[in-house]
Design an enzyme around this catalytic site. Structure first.
Site, PDB file in Angstrom:
ATOM      1  N   PHE A 207      15.794   8.468   1.318  1.00 12.54           N
ATOM      2  CA  PHE A 207      14.952   7.673   0.424  1.00 12.54           C
ATOM      3  C   PHE A 207      14.478   8.577  -0.720  1.00 12.54           C
ATOM      4  O   PHE A 207      14.053   9.702  -0.479  1.00 12.54           O
ATOM      5  CB  PHE A 207      13.758   7.149   1.224  1.00 12.54           C
ATOM      6  CG  PHE A 207      12.994   6.047   0.557  1.00 12.54           C
ATOM      7  CD1 PHE A 207      13.375   4.725   0.697  1.00 12.54           C
ATOM      8  CD2 PHE A 207      11.877   6.336  -0.212  1.00 12.54           C
ATOM      9  CE1 PHE A 207      12.657   3.705   0.086  1.00 12.54           C
ATOM     10  CE2 PHE A 207      11.157   5.317  -0.825  1.00 12.54           C
ATOM     11  CZ  PHE A 207      11.547   3.999  -0.683  1.00 12.54           C
TER      12      PHE A 207
ATOM     13  N   ASP B  46      11.529  11.609   8.939  1.00 13.29           N
ATOM     14  CA  ASP B  46      10.912  10.414   8.379  1.00 13.29           C
ATOM     15  C   ASP B  46      11.317   9.234   9.259  1.00 13.29           C
ATOM     16  O   ASP B  46      12.505   8.912   9.376  1.00 13.29           O
ATOM     17  CB  ASP B  46      11.380  10.206   6.930  1.00 13.29           C
ATOM     18  CG  ASP B  46      10.625   9.058   6.258  1.00 13.29           C
ATOM     19  OD1 ASP B  46      10.270   8.080   6.965  1.00 13.29           O
ATOM     20  OD2 ASP B  46      10.394   9.145   5.043  1.00 13.29           O
TER      21      ASP B  46
ATOM     22  N   TYR C 242       3.815  -0.291   7.534  1.00 11.59           N
ATOM     23  CA  TYR C 242       3.915  -1.674   7.026  1.00 11.59           C
ATOM     24  C   TYR C 242       5.292  -2.277   7.250  1.00 11.59           C
ATOM     25  O   TYR C 242       5.522  -3.426   6.888  1.00 11.59           O
ATOM     26  CB  TYR C 242       3.542  -1.754   5.539  1.00 11.59           C
ATOM     27  CG  TYR C 242       4.244  -0.769   4.624  1.00 11.59           C
ATOM     28  CD1 TYR C 242       5.536  -1.002   4.188  1.00 11.59           C
ATOM     29  CD2 TYR C 242       3.605   0.386   4.205  1.00 11.59           C
ATOM     30  CE1 TYR C 242       6.179  -0.108   3.356  1.00 11.59           C
ATOM     31  CE2 TYR C 242       4.230   1.295   3.364  1.00 11.59           C
ATOM     32  CZ  TYR C 242       5.518   1.050   2.945  1.00 11.59           C
ATOM     33  OH  TYR C 242       6.145   1.946   2.133  1.00 11.59           O
ATOM     34  N   LYS C 243       6.234  -1.514   7.842  1.00 11.13           N
ATOM     35  CA  LYS C 243       7.579  -2.045   8.090  1.00 11.13           C
ATOM     36  C   LYS C 243       7.613  -2.679   9.486  1.00 11.13           C
ATOM     37  O   LYS C 243       6.962  -3.685   9.705  1.00 11.13           O
ATOM     38  CB  LYS C 243       8.592  -0.930   7.862  1.00 11.13           C
ATOM     39  CG  LYS C 243       8.589  -0.493   6.387  1.00 11.13           C
ATOM     40  CD  LYS C 243       9.465   0.686   6.059  1.00 11.13           C
ATOM     41  CE  LYS C 243       9.417   0.946   4.549  1.00 11.13           C
ATOM     42  NZ  LYS C 243      10.024   2.233   4.179  1.00 11.13           N
TER      43      LYS C 243
ATOM     44  N   ARG D  91      20.323  -6.207   2.006  1.00 15.98           N
ATOM     45  CA  ARG D  91      19.808  -5.701   3.292  1.00 15.98           C
ATOM     46  C   ARG D  91      19.185  -6.832   4.084  1.00 15.98           C
ATOM     47  O   ARG D  91      18.358  -7.585   3.571  1.00 15.98           O
ATOM     48  CB  ARG D  91      18.710  -4.663   3.040  1.00 15.98           C
ATOM     49  CG  ARG D  91      19.179  -3.263   2.928  1.00 15.98           C
ATOM     50  CD  ARG D  91      18.043  -2.263   3.021  1.00 15.98           C
ATOM     51  NE  ARG D  91      16.748  -2.708   2.524  1.00 15.98           N
ATOM     52  CZ  ARG D  91      15.670  -1.944   2.500  1.00 15.98           C
ATOM     53  NH1 ARG D  91      15.710  -0.719   2.967  1.00 15.98           N
ATOM     54  NH2 ARG D  91      14.531  -2.399   2.026  1.00 15.98           N
TER      55      ARG D  91
HETATM   56  C1  LIG Z   1       9.687   2.844   2.920  1.00 12.04           C
HETATM   57  C2  LIG Z   1       9.955   4.318   2.888  1.00 12.04           C
HETATM   58  C3  LIG Z   1       9.097   5.189   2.220  1.00 12.04           C
HETATM   59  C4  LIG Z   1       7.926   4.660   1.419  1.00 12.04           C
HETATM   60  O1  LIG Z   1       6.942   5.607   1.218  1.00 12.04           O
HETATM   61  P1  LIG Z   1       5.524   5.145   0.651  1.00 12.04           P
HETATM   62  O2  LIG Z   1       4.766   6.384   0.444  1.00 12.04           O
HETATM   63  O3  LIG Z   1       4.932   4.226   1.681  1.00 12.04           O
HETATM   64  O4  LIG Z   1       5.763   4.386  -0.603  1.00 12.04           O
HETATM   65  C5  LIG Z   1       9.371   6.545   2.288  1.00 12.04           C
HETATM   66  N1  LIG Z   1      10.438   7.025   2.974  1.00 12.04           N
HETATM   67  C6  LIG Z   1      11.296   6.200   3.625  1.00 12.04           C
HETATM   68  C7  LIG Z   1      12.455   6.761   4.371  1.00 12.04           C
HETATM   69  C8  LIG Z   1      11.081   4.825   3.587  1.00 12.04           C
HETATM   70  O5  LIG Z   1      11.937   4.000   4.198  1.00 12.04           O
END
Ligand SMILES: *Cc1c(COP(=O)(O)O)cnc(C)c1O
Length: 423
Positions: A128, A208, A233-234, A383
């Site tokens: 990401f 992560d 939040y996921k 997705r």
């Molecule tokens: C959704 C996601 C994020 C989002 O990070 P935020 O700080 O909440 O915006 C970061 N890393 C991964 C791998 C994600 O899937």
């Protein structure tokens, strides 16, 4: 493989689903809506609405500041500990704080400080972007002396060869920072093997877990991972912008330091001492006053996942994604789609990406005309997130059926390829 392209078969799978009743514990306002984006914003648990109105009206409205001593101050650790049970972490190693991005920064800096003299950071191209930016920012702040090795995806553009990762880790490596489940393809790494390789060479690892927590098998203690962070939040259903979690292995509690020395990470915040003394344990990774409302909003969703049980969630996740691939093979592949996710369930998280040259327009038509909500990730991935606690097999069937109609009836031709601000 036998193919089952009928709605009746999906309904039969739902009847046999031991988690089917959990769906009624979530808010569904539109029975026709096929929500395939629980990997980006989980649904609202009914218990969260009730809990939040109680917190606002009673705890804030009536009790005011007295509530800090009646459950608020402990919330980051208490909720962290519950999340810990979903990611294989014994108590005292997980805390809720800040965003995933900020937590990645705190943990990457802590790791780099623990490995002075080493000059290599290993990550991968399918990661990401925020994860990559954080590493670039750490390197910038520390004088630019690190080499960030960006491992490429395999030729299938879906996986990264395990051997490619293992070969990149050596005596120069300070930190390996990877997503356990890739956000586009859903590819799931062999985290135990990678963690072991890191330690064999004296490197530290940061996982992560954003697309893994709550839906995939995470065993931080068993892997002996060093650091981890992820979104709530996921699949944890904590609500938009819910604060994230972070994990630091207790082995490192005496030595790892947050780069943000704040009063909530001090050993005695209310002593108002003029010098910082890091708190014992995971608490030192809290910076300032916790976001109480959004931290408490995470708890009912996490309680539901614990009630459902990780083994059953994982089993259903595999059943849902396997069923989606079965329907993809029978119905979508002949229409010009390509599968963007691994076929091997042992290496797959809980979403399926399907790729199509007109993927962006198809995604728009699904949202605007078909009451299906997936999301789109460049360059051509639609997705489909399958949240095992509330997604049904009929949802999967119905999503594929509506995608088929959008393509066969060419409804997407009415949409522009011009990207909107949020995809
Ligand atoms: C959704 C996601 C994020 C989002 O990070 P935020 O700080 O909440 O915006 C970061 N890393 C991964 C791998 C994600 O899937």
């Amino acid at each position: 493989m036998q193919s089952h392209p009928t709605a009746a078969y999906a309904a039969e799978l739902d009847r046999r689903d031991p988690l089917a009743t959990f769906r009624s514990r979530f808010t569904f306002t539109d029975p026709d809506l096929i929500y395939m984006d629980g990997n980006s914003l989980g649904r609202l648990p009914k218990g969260t609405s009730e809990r939040l109105s109680q917190v606002i009206e009673q705890e804030w409205g009536r009790q005011l500041i007295r509530s800090w001593g009646a459950g608020w101050i402990d919330a980051p650790l208490r909720v962290g500990e519950k999340i810990g049970r979903l990611i294989g972490a014994a108590p005292g190693q997980v805390v809720v704080s800040d965003s995933t991005t900020v937590n990645l920064y705190k943990l990457a800096m802590a790791a780099l400080m623990l490995r002075p003299g080493r000059t290599k950071i290993v990550t991968d191209q399918p990661n990401f972007p925020t994860d990559l930016y954080v590493l670039q920012g750490c390197n910038h702040l520390l004088g630019g002396g690190y080499r960030i090795e960006l491992l490429p995806a395999a030729p299938d553009a879906i996986t990264v060869e395990l051997q490619t990762v293992l070969d990149a880790i050596d005596q120069e490596t300070a930190l390996v920072s990877l997503s356990h489940v890739h956000f586009k393809s859903g590819y799931l790494y062999d985290a135990a093997a990678i963690t072991e390789r890191c330690h064999a060479h004296g490197a530290l690892v940061l996982w992560d877990l954003s697309h893994a927590a709550g839906a995939a098998p995470v065993e931080l203690d068993a892997w002996d991972a060093d650091f981890a962070a992820g979104c709530s939040y996921k699949y944890l259903n904590g609500g938009p912008g819910a604060p994230a979690f972070l994990y630091v292995n207790c082995r490192l509690h005496q030595t790892a330091l947050s780069p943000i020395w704040g009063w909530f990470g001090d050993r005695a915040p209310f002593a108002f001492d003029l010098e910082y003394h890091p708190a014992e344990g995971i608490k030192r990774f809290i910076a300032g006053t916790p976001p109480v409302l959004s931290t408490l909003a995470i708890e009912p969703g996490v309680d539901l996942l614990l009630e459902a049980g990780l083994d059953r969630l994982r089993a259903k996740s595999i059943a849902l994604t396997s069923y989606m691939i079965e329907l993809y093979d029978a119905i979508l592949a002949p229409l010009g789609f390509a599968l963007g996710s691994p076929r091997d369930p042992a290496h797959r998280g809980s979403h399926i990406s399907i790729r199509h040259a007109d993927g962006y327009r198809i995604n728009r038509a699904l949202i605007e005309e078909m009451n299906v909500i997936p999301d789109f990730r460049e360059p051509d991935n639609i997705r489909l997130g399958l949240a095992p606690i509330y997604t049904s097999f009929l949802d999967v069937w119905e999503a594929v059926e509506r995608i088929r109609r959008v393509v066969v009836e060419e409804q997407y031709l009415g949409y522009s390829s011009q990207r909107l601000a949020v995809t």
